[in-house]
Design a protein around this motif. Sequence first.
Motif, PDB file in Angstrom:
ATOM      1  N   ARG A  36     -27.821 -15.752 -16.140  1.00  0.00           N
ATOM      2  CA  ARG A  36     -28.547 -14.651 -15.346  1.00  0.00           C
ATOM      3  C   ARG A  36     -27.527 -13.341 -15.722  1.00  0.00           C
ATOM      4  NH1 ARG A  36     -33.783 -15.845 -13.408  1.00  0.00           N
ATOM      5  NH2 ARG A  36     -33.793 -17.969 -13.114  1.00  0.00           N
ATOM      6  N   LEU A  37     -28.317 -12.209 -15.310  1.00  0.00           N
ATOM      7  CA  LEU A  37     -27.567 -11.036 -15.278  1.00  0.00           C
ATOM      8  C   LEU A  37     -26.473 -11.037 -14.489  1.00  0.00           C
ATOM      9  CD1 LEU A  37     -28.542  -8.331 -16.910  1.00  0.00           C
ATOM     10  CD2 LEU A  37     -29.412  -7.462 -14.792  1.00  0.00           C
ATOM     11  N   SER A  38     -25.196 -10.369 -15.057  1.00  0.00           N
ATOM     12  CA  SER A  38     -23.880 -10.226 -14.292  1.00  0.00           C
ATOM     13  C   SER A  38     -23.325  -9.196 -14.975  1.00  0.00           C
ATOM     14  CB  SER A  38     -23.098 -11.521 -14.693  1.00  0.00           C
ATOM     15  OG  SER A  38     -22.754 -11.847 -16.135  1.00  0.00           O
ATOM     16  N   VAL A  39     -22.466  -8.641 -13.961  1.00  0.00           N
ATOM     17  CA  VAL A  39     -21.451  -7.373 -14.195  1.00  0.00           C
ATOM     18  C   VAL A  39     -20.447  -7.766 -15.020  1.00  0.00           C
ATOM     19  CG1 VAL A  39     -20.277  -5.385 -13.060  1.00  0.00           C
ATOM     20  CG2 VAL A  39     -22.579  -6.380 -11.867  1.00  0.00           C
ATOM     21  N   GLN A  40     -20.428  -7.359 -16.095  1.00  0.00           N
ATOM     22  CA  GLN A  40     -19.347  -7.569 -17.093  1.00  0.00           C
ATOM     23  C   GLN A  40     -18.047  -6.365 -16.879  1.00  0.00           C
ATOM     24  OE1 GLN A  40     -19.642  -6.975 -21.407  1.00  0.00           O
ATOM     25  NE2 GLN A  40     -19.198  -9.198 -21.519  1.00  0.00           N
ATOM     26  N   GLN A  41     -18.460  -5.439 -16.520  1.00  0.00           N
ATOM     27  CA  GLN A  41     -17.366  -4.266 -16.502  1.00  0.00           C
ATOM     28  C   GLN A  41     -17.886  -3.166 -15.628  1.00  0.00           C
ATOM     29  OE1 GLN A  41     -16.059  -2.432 -20.385  1.00  0.00           O
ATOM     30  NE2 GLN A  41     -14.512  -1.447 -19.282  1.00  0.00           N
ATOM     31  N   ALA A  42     -17.170  -2.442 -14.855  1.00  0.00           N
ATOM     32  CA  ALA A  42     -17.753  -1.257 -14.095  1.00  0.00           C
ATOM     33  C   ALA A  42     -16.532  -0.425 -13.804  1.00  0.00           C
ATOM     34  CB  ALA A  42     -17.950  -1.783 -12.423  1.00  0.00           C
ATOM     35  N   SER A  43     -16.906   0.735 -14.022  1.00  0.00           N
ATOM     36  CA  SER A  43     -15.773   2.040 -13.884  1.00  0.00           C
ATOM     37  C   SER A  43     -16.346   3.121 -13.203  1.00  0.00           C
ATOM     38  CB  SER A  43     -15.570   2.475 -15.063  1.00  0.00           C
ATOM     39  OG  SER A  43     -15.095   1.607 -16.022  1.00  0.00           O
ATOM     40  N   GLY A  44     -15.618   3.772 -12.080  1.00  0.00           N
ATOM     41  CA  GLY A  44     -16.216   4.933 -11.316  1.00  0.00           C
ATOM     42  C   GLY A  44     -17.015   4.246 -10.077  1.00  0.00           C
ATOM     43  N   ARG A  45     -17.858   4.768  -9.874  1.00  0.00           N
ATOM     44  CA  ARG A  45     -18.736   4.464  -8.597  1.00  0.00           C
ATOM     45  C   ARG A  45     -19.862   3.499  -9.234  1.00  0.00           C
ATOM     46  NH1 ARG A  45     -22.272   8.553  -4.763  1.00  0.00           N
ATOM     47  NH2 ARG A  45     -23.141   6.801  -3.330  1.00  0.00           N
ATOM     48  N   VAL A  46     -19.901   2.482  -8.846  1.00  0.00           N
ATOM     49  CA  VAL A  46     -20.895   1.308  -9.057  1.00  0.00           C
ATOM     50  C   VAL A  46     -21.079   0.524  -7.800  1.00  0.00           C
ATOM     51  CG1 VAL A  46     -21.491  -0.634 -10.336  1.00  0.00           C
ATOM     52  CG2 VAL A  46     -20.081   1.171 -11.475  1.00  0.00           C
ATOM     53  N   GLY A  69     -23.049   6.214  -9.454  1.00  0.00           N
ATOM     54  CA  GLY A  69     -22.988   7.639  -8.915  1.00  0.00           C
ATOM     55  C   GLY A  69     -22.277   8.123 -10.355  1.00  0.00           C
ATOM     56  N   THR A  70     -21.226   8.724 -10.224  1.00  0.00           N
ATOM     57  CA  THR A  70     -20.325   9.146 -11.377  1.00  0.00           C
ATOM     58  C   THR A  70     -19.434   7.802 -11.924  1.00  0.00           C
ATOM     59  OG1 THR A  70     -20.171  11.478 -10.868  1.00  0.00           O
ATOM     60  CG2 THR A  70     -18.633  10.582 -12.392  1.00  0.00           C
ATOM     61  N   GLY A  71     -20.310   7.087 -12.948  1.00  0.00           N
ATOM     62  CA  GLY A  71     -19.528   5.780 -13.071  1.00  0.00           C
ATOM     63  C   GLY A  71     -20.225   5.298 -14.219  1.00  0.00           C
ATOM     64  N   ARG A  72     -19.838   4.011 -14.738  1.00  0.00           N
ATOM     65  CA  ARG A  72     -20.722   3.043 -15.743  1.00  0.00           C
ATOM     66  C   ARG A  72     -20.464   1.694 -15.489  1.00  0.00           C
ATOM     67  NH1 ARG A  72     -20.144   6.202 -21.705  1.00  0.00           N
ATOM     68  NH2 ARG A  72     -20.555   8.483 -20.829  1.00  0.00           N
ATOM     69  N   ALA A  73     -21.486   1.042 -15.815  1.00  0.00           N
ATOM     70  CA  ALA A  73     -21.272  -0.404 -15.723  1.00  0.00           C
ATOM     71  C   ALA A  73     -21.774  -1.072 -17.080  1.00  0.00           C
ATOM     72  CB  ALA A  73     -22.199  -0.859 -14.559  1.00  0.00           C
ATOM     73  N   THR A  74     -21.294  -2.255 -17.333  1.00  0.00           N
ATOM     74  CA  THR A  74     -21.827  -3.168 -18.557  1.00  0.00           C
ATOM     75  C   THR A  74     -22.251  -4.466 -17.890  1.00  0.00           C
ATOM     76  OG1 THR A  74     -20.340  -1.979 -20.137  1.00  0.00           O
ATOM     77  CG2 THR A  74     -21.262  -4.010 -20.830  1.00  0.00           C
ATOM     78  N   LEU A  75     -23.658  -4.726 -18.220  1.00  0.00           N
ATOM     79  CA  LEU A  75     -24.130  -5.994 -17.764  1.00  0.00           C
ATOM     80  C   LEU A  75     -24.365  -6.892 -18.773  1.00  0.00           C
ATOM     81  CD1 LEU A  75     -26.835  -4.521 -15.346  1.00  0.00           C
ATOM     82  CD2 LEU A  75     -24.523  -4.935 -14.840  1.00  0.00           C
ATOM     83  N   ALA A  76     -23.932  -8.165 -18.549  1.00  0.00           N
ATOM     84  CA  ALA A  76     -24.272  -9.438 -19.400  1.00  0.00           C
ATOM     85  C   ALA A  76     -25.393 -10.034 -19.023  1.00  0.00           C
ATOM     86  CB  ALA A  76     -22.942 -10.152 -19.745  1.00  0.00           C
ATOM     87  N   TRP A  77     -26.144 -10.412 -20.207  1.00  0.00           N
ATOM     88  CA  TRP A  77     -27.314 -11.121 -20.320  1.00  0.00           C
ATOM     89  C   TRP A  77     -27.527 -12.265 -21.240  1.00  0.00           C
ATOM     90  CZ3 TRP A  77     -32.201 -12.365 -22.607  1.00  0.00           C
ATOM     91  CH2 TRP A  77     -33.168 -12.804 -21.964  1.00  0.00           C
ATOM     92  N   GLY A  78     -26.662 -13.132 -21.081  1.00  0.00           N
ATOM     93  CA  GLY A  78     -26.395 -14.207 -22.366  1.00  0.00           C
ATOM     94  C   GLY A  78     -25.132 -13.460 -23.162  1.00  0.00           C
TER      95      GLY A  78
END
Length: 532
Positions: A36-46, A69-78
Motif C-alpha cells: 500500500r501507499l507509505s511515506v518513504q521520506q519527509a522533510s519540513g512540515r509534513v 506546509g513548507t516541506g516535501r514528502a516522497t510516498l512509495a507505492w510498490g
Amino acid sequence: MSRPALSSLMIRLTLLAAGSVLTAAQAQTTPQGGSRLSVQQASGRVEVLAGTTWQAQTAAPLSTGLRTGTGRATLAWGTGRVVVGSASRLRVYSGEADLQEGQFLLQGPVAAFVLGRHLMIGGAGRVRVDLSPGGSTQRLAVLGGEVRVSGVGRAFTVPAGQQLSFTTSQLTAFTERDPWYDAQFVGVGDARVEGLLGPVELRRTDGTLRAAARQDDLAPGEALRTGAGAWAEIGFTGGGYLRLTEQSELGVLAVEKTSRGREVTLQLRRGVAWNVVEKGQGGYRISTPVVSTSVRGTVFRVDADGLVKVFEGEVALTSSGDLALGAGEQKRREQAAPGALQLDATDRVNQALDTQRARPLVLSVARPARSLTVIDLPVTATTQTTLSATARDRRGRITVLGVIPGAAAGQFTVRSALDLPEGEYLVRVRAERYGAVKVWAARVSLDRTPPRATRVQAITEGQVLRLSGRTSDNSGAALTLNVVFGTGTSTQTVTRRVEGDFQVLLPALPDGTPLRLSLQDAAGNITDVPLP
C-alpha cells in the motif's frame, strides 16, 4: 470471405488488441505483494490525518491523508513514487493517492486518482500534476513515458510532451518551465514584513487577527491584508519582495530553502500584488482565483481578477497552458492573446515606491553635548527605517532606550528613560532598512546634579565689583557663572567661565542695584547662588 466480413473481423481484432494493451498497463501499475501507499521520506512540515486531526508524520504506512506546509514528502507505492511538494494535500482512496491540491510528481509504475480521474503510469512514466489553490490551474503534464487516464465516461493516453487540462479536457503541447521537483529541499525559508504603511492586519493560522508590524515573520498558512490607503511589503529568503496594495489579501503557503535558491508559493485572494523577483533565486509561484503564474526572476503585477502585467523578464501563465508573457506585455483573463502593456495609476505608484526602496540607507544623528541630563537625540533616516538605541554603562550593562519602527517620515527622536542612573554611557543608534544596517555611537555623561558654590562674596572696591568664591561639580569641568543685575528693561547679564576657586572683576554697580548669581554646568543643571 466477403469484404464486409473481413472488415468486421479487423475491427474486432483491433478492439481485442486495445484491450490487451490496457491489461498490460494495469499489470505494470499493480504493486508487488499487494503493498500500500507509505511515506518513504519527509522533510519540513509534513502531517498525516489521524481520525479528524492532523498530526506530525511519524508512521510510514499511509491509510488516511497527508498534507505539507513548507516541506516535501516522497510516498512509495510498490516500486513507484509520488513526490508531494509544499502546500499540498492528498487523501488515500483504495490504497492509492487521491490528489487534492498542490504540486505532485508521479514516477511509474504508479496509479493515482485526481479530480475524479484515474491515472495509470508505467515504469518509464514521469508525470507532474498541478492543482493550484482556488482551481486556477488544474492539469497534468507528461515529462516522460505516457499516462493512461480514465474516468468521466472515457479512457485515453497522454504521451510525453503533452499536458491535459482537467478544466477543459484539452490536450496541448507542454514545455517544462518550473521543475520544482529538481531542487533538493534544504529547509524552511522566511517571509517577513519589511515595510508597511496604514492599516495592515496579520491573520494567524488559528483565525485570529492583529495589527501587522515590521519584522513580523509570516508562517505558512498565515495571511496579510491591507486596508484603505495602506500597503505592505514582504521580503523572502534570498531576496526579492512582494508589495501588497490597498484593500488586498495574500496568503503565504510555503517558502522553501532549496539547492537552487528557494521556492515561494503564494495565494492572492483579493486585490493587487506587485512582485519583484530576484533572478537566480529558484521558483516563485502566485495563484489567484482565476490565474496562476510561475517565474524565476522578473518584475510583474498580478490582480486577483486575472490581470497580469510584465515589466521585466518573463512570466509563465500556468493557468493558460504555460503561455509565456514577456516584458512590455499584459493579459487579462478574458483575452486569448497578450496585448501591449498599458500603465495605470497603480503601476506608477508602485514604480515610485520601488525607486524609494532602492535609495541607500541614510543615518544622521545630531552629535549631543558631552554631558546631558537626559539622552535626547534628533535622528534623520531614510523612510521605512527601523531605529533602535541602547546605552552601555562602564560596567558593561546595556539598557534599551527604545525601538522606533520605520514610517513615512524620516525624522525621529531617541530618548532615554528619566530614571537612567547618572554616569558615563556609550550610546549606540542602529538603523536597519531592507537588510542594510548602519550604526552611530558616541560617549555621553548623564548628570542631573546641580553645581555647587561656597564662600561666595561680592565686594565693591572703588570702581570695581569683585566676585569670588569656590565651585564644584560632578563633571569636573568648567562652569558658567551668570551675573544678572538691574530690573525690568534695564536688566543685564554677564557670563564668565569659572572653575574651582574663582575671581571675577566687573564694573562697580550703582548703590541699590539688584544683583543675582547662578551657576550652570555642561548638562544644563542650574544653581542659584545666594549672596551674603
